[in-house]
Motif scaffolding. Structure first.
Motif, PDB file in Angstrom:
ATOM      1  N   ARG A 110       5.522   7.346  -3.107  1.00 18.05           N
ATOM      2  CA  ARG A 110       4.089   7.640  -3.232  1.00 18.05           C
ATOM      3  C   ARG A 110       3.396   6.673  -4.191  1.00 18.05           C
ATOM      4  O   ARG A 110       2.205   6.412  -4.060  1.00 18.05           O
ATOM      5  CB  ARG A 110       3.915   9.071  -3.711  1.00 18.05           C
ATOM      6  CG  ARG A 110       2.489   9.518  -3.693  1.00 18.05           C
ATOM      7  CD  ARG A 110       2.335  10.977  -3.988  1.00 18.05           C
ATOM      8  NE  ARG A 110       1.215  11.423  -3.172  1.00 18.05           N
ATOM      9  CZ  ARG A 110       1.030  12.626  -2.735  1.00 18.05           C
ATOM     10  NH1 ARG A 110       1.900  13.550  -3.035  1.00 18.05           N
ATOM     11  NH2 ARG A 110      -0.003  12.947  -2.010  1.00 18.05           N
ATOM     12  N   ASN A 111       4.145   6.140  -5.156  1.00 20.85           N
ATOM     13  CA  ASN A 111       3.566   5.241  -6.151  1.00 20.85           C
ATOM     14  C   ASN A 111       3.721   3.766  -5.780  1.00 20.85           C
ATOM     15  O   ASN A 111       3.264   2.901  -6.505  1.00 20.85           O
ATOM     16  CB  ASN A 111       4.205   5.491  -7.518  1.00 20.85           C
ATOM     17  CG  ASN A 111       3.934   6.897  -8.001  1.00 20.85           C
ATOM     18  OD1 ASN A 111       2.862   7.435  -7.763  1.00 20.85           O
ATOM     19  ND2 ASN A 111       4.906   7.508  -8.638  1.00 20.85           N
ATOM     20  N   GLU A 112       4.384   3.486  -4.661  1.00 20.11           N
ATOM     21  CA  GLU A 112       4.621   2.098  -4.266  1.00 20.11           C
ATOM     22  C   GLU A 112       3.576   1.630  -3.262  1.00 20.11           C
ATOM     23  O   GLU A 112       3.012   2.431  -2.529  1.00 20.11           O
ATOM     24  CB  GLU A 112       6.011   1.964  -3.631  1.00 20.11           C
ATOM     25  CG  GLU A 112       7.142   2.219  -4.596  1.00 20.11           C
ATOM     26  CD  GLU A 112       8.494   2.095  -3.933  1.00 20.11           C
ATOM     27  OE1 GLU A 112       8.574   1.481  -2.865  1.00 20.11           O
ATOM     28  OE2 GLU A 112       9.459   2.615  -4.497  1.00 20.11           O
ATOM     29  N   GLU A 113       3.358   0.338  -3.245  1.00 18.24           N
ATOM     30  CA  GLU A 113       2.468  -0.275  -2.256  1.00 18.24           C
ATOM     31  C   GLU A 113       3.175  -0.227  -0.904  1.00 18.24           C
ATOM     32  O   GLU A 113       4.356  -0.528  -0.801  1.00 18.24           O
ATOM     33  CB  GLU A 113       2.166  -1.728  -2.629  1.00 18.24           C
ATOM     34  CG  GLU A 113       1.208  -2.425  -1.712  1.00 18.24           C
ATOM     35  CD  GLU A 113      -0.189  -1.826  -1.733  1.00 18.24           C
ATOM     36  OE1 GLU A 113      -0.853  -1.894  -0.702  1.00 18.24           O
ATOM     37  OE2 GLU A 113      -0.591  -1.273  -2.764  1.00 18.24           O
ATOM     38  N   ILE A 114       2.457   0.170   0.118  1.00 19.55           N
ATOM     39  CA  ILE A 114       3.035   0.239   1.460  1.00 19.55           C
ATOM     40  C   ILE A 114       2.544  -0.980   2.226  1.00 19.55           C
ATOM     41  O   ILE A 114       1.357  -1.078   2.537  1.00 19.55           O
ATOM     42  CB  ILE A 114       2.649   1.545   2.166  1.00 19.55           C
ATOM     43  CG1 ILE A 114       3.212   2.717   1.372  1.00 19.55           C
ATOM     44  CG2 ILE A 114       3.151   1.549   3.603  1.00 19.55           C
ATOM     45  CD1 ILE A 114       2.803   4.068   1.859  1.00 19.55           C
ATOM     46  N   PRO A 115       3.442  -1.927   2.481  1.00 20.18           N
ATOM     47  CA  PRO A 115       3.005  -3.160   3.147  1.00 20.18           C
ATOM     48  C   PRO A 115       2.740  -2.940   4.628  1.00 20.18           C
ATOM     49  O   PRO A 115       3.600  -2.482   5.367  1.00 20.18           O
ATOM     50  CB  PRO A 115       4.176  -4.119   2.930  1.00 20.18           C
ATOM     51  CG  PRO A 115       5.372  -3.228   2.791  1.00 20.18           C
ATOM     52  CD  PRO A 115       4.873  -1.944   2.172  1.00 20.18           C
TER      53      PRO A 115
END
Length: 145
Positions: free
Chosen positions: A80-85
């Protein structure tokens, strides 16, 4: 050209042949990216180009931010806290590509004016009955194209 090369799609008028093949559309003009995969050889070669998000038109870039935020919101745990490429890949003729170097980026598009995604409306902002209006395509009768 080879896989991994940085390229820019040429800016030209679309032809009838382009319409039939689906390999060039005017909105591909000046998109930049890297060749992800090559198909065929010579003048008929085609390339899958992973487009640089910064060169997308403003409306597509806005949608990109919106979908990315929705995916992050739906993710669980650390994801949830990561960038989704999200990737944008187009298929085009190699003849419509020009090599570019890291020092010569493509023309900038109007992505700086992209508004951040809007938060979901609260129940108080919904029309009477608590349901938002949804536009859906008309259904076709079975057997019709």
């Amino acid at each position: 050209m080879k896989e991994g090369d940085m390229v820019r799609v040429t800016d030209r008028a679309a032809t009838r042949s382009d319409t039939r093949s689906g390999l060039y559309y005017p909105y591909y003009a000046n998109l930049t990216g890297r060749i992800f995969k090559l198909y065929g050889k010579g003048d008929t070669a085609e390339a899958a180009v992973e487009v640089d998000v910064e060169t997308l038109p403003a409306d597509i870039a806005a949608r990109h931010l919106e979908v990315s935020a929705q995916m992050r919101k739906a993710a669980t745990g650390a994801a949830r806290n990561e960038e989704i490429p999200l990737r944008y890949v187009i298929l085009t003729s190699v003849m419509d590509l020009k090599r570019r170097t890291a020092r010569t980026p493509g023309p900038e598009r109007a992505t700086a004016a992209v508004a951040p995604p809007q938060p979901a409306r609260s129940a108080a902002a919904l029309p009477a009955g608590g349901k938002a209006a949804v536009s859906r395509p008309a259904r076709r009768a079975p057997g019709t194209p």
